[in-house]
Design a protein around this motif. Structure first.
Motif, PDB file in Angstrom:
ATOM      1  N   UNK A  18       0.838  -1.205   0.000  1.00  0.00           N
ATOM      2  CA  UNK A  18       0.000   0.000   0.000  1.00  0.00           C
ATOM      3  C   UNK A  18       0.872   1.253   0.000  1.00  0.00           C
ATOM      4  N   UNK A  19       1.878   1.291   0.886  1.00  0.00           N
ATOM      5  CA  UNK A  19       2.751   2.463   0.963  1.00  0.00           C
ATOM      6  C   UNK A  19       3.563   2.630  -0.321  1.00  0.00           C
ATOM      7  N   UNK A  20       3.985   1.527  -0.910  1.00  0.00           N
ATOM      8  CA  UNK A  20       4.727   1.602  -2.162  1.00  0.00           C
ATOM      9  C   UNK A  20       3.882   2.207  -3.275  1.00  0.00           C
ATOM     10  N   UNK A  21       2.648   1.765  -3.379  1.00  0.00           N
ATOM     11  CA  UNK A  21       1.741   2.317  -4.389  1.00  0.00           C
ATOM     12  C   UNK A  21       1.428   3.782  -4.093  1.00  0.00           C
ATOM     13  N   UNK A  22       1.225   4.092  -2.826  1.00  0.00           N
ATOM     14  CA  UNK A  22       0.952   5.465  -2.408  1.00  0.00           C
ATOM     15  C   UNK A  22       2.123   6.372  -2.769  1.00  0.00           C
ATOM     16  N   UNK A  38      14.014   8.221  -0.316  1.00  0.00           N
ATOM     17  CA  UNK A  38      14.002   7.871   1.103  1.00  0.00           C
ATOM     18  C   UNK A  38      12.739   7.090   1.456  1.00  0.00           C
ATOM     19  N   UNK A  39      11.604   7.551   0.945  1.00  0.00           N
ATOM     20  CA  UNK A  39      10.344   6.857   1.196  1.00  0.00           C
ATOM     21  C   UNK A  39      10.417   5.436   0.646  1.00  0.00           C
ATOM     22  N   UNK A  43       9.998   1.599   2.386  1.00  0.00           N
ATOM     23  CA  UNK A  43       9.112   0.558   1.857  1.00  0.00           C
ATOM     24  C   UNK A  43       9.891  -0.723   1.586  1.00  0.00           C
ATOM     25  N   UNK A  44      11.067  -0.599   0.962  1.00  0.00           N
ATOM     26  CA  UNK A  44      11.878  -1.785   0.643  1.00  0.00           C
ATOM     27  C   UNK A  44      12.269  -2.540   1.905  1.00  0.00           C
TER      28      UNK A  44
END
Length: 124
Positions: A18-22, A38-39, A43-44
């Motif tokens: 979800x965070x990756x898509x966001x 950084x974001x 996620x990774x």
């Protein structure tokens, strides 16, 4: 303990997607290139450690103190590491940088390293 580990890893993995898509879609418009990188790092690391916890949950009994400390190190480490990065990046993008999160990121990283060391010891 194994069921909790599997549940926790599933939640972390789902949130990472979800965070990756966001980040790839919604945040791409408000973050600069460095902030986006950084974001993505958060996620990774979250996804990598979700997979590690999933494998651990299926393959270890998690009955010994060493195994429990290993799992807790991974769990707390990924939450502190990744979520502090998310907080830092998002707050920075809105010019309200939450500076208290800065020292939390390396603490989370240290816990992740501890988890890997304990995993090595558990398998010796």
């Amino acid at each position: 303990m194994s069921q909790f580990t599997l549940l926790f890893s599933s939640i972390l993995g789902g949130l990472a997607v979800i965070f990756g898509a966001f980040g790839a879609h919604a945040l791409k418009k408000i973050l600069n290139e460095d902030q986006l990188k950084s974001f993505e790092t958060g996620v990774k690391y979250q996804l990598y450690h979700a997979v590690v916890l999933l494998i651990i949950g299926y393959n270890l009994t998690l009955e010994t103190s060493l195994e429990k400390y290993m799992v807790y190190s991974f769990m707390l480490g990924v939450v502190l590491f990744s979520f502090s990065i998310y907080g830092l990046v998002l707050s920075s993008a809105y010019n309200k940088k939450l500076r208290f999160l800065g020292p939390i990121t390396p603490l989370g990283g240290l816990l992740l390293v501890c988890g890997w060391i304990l995993l090595a010891i558990a398998n010796v």
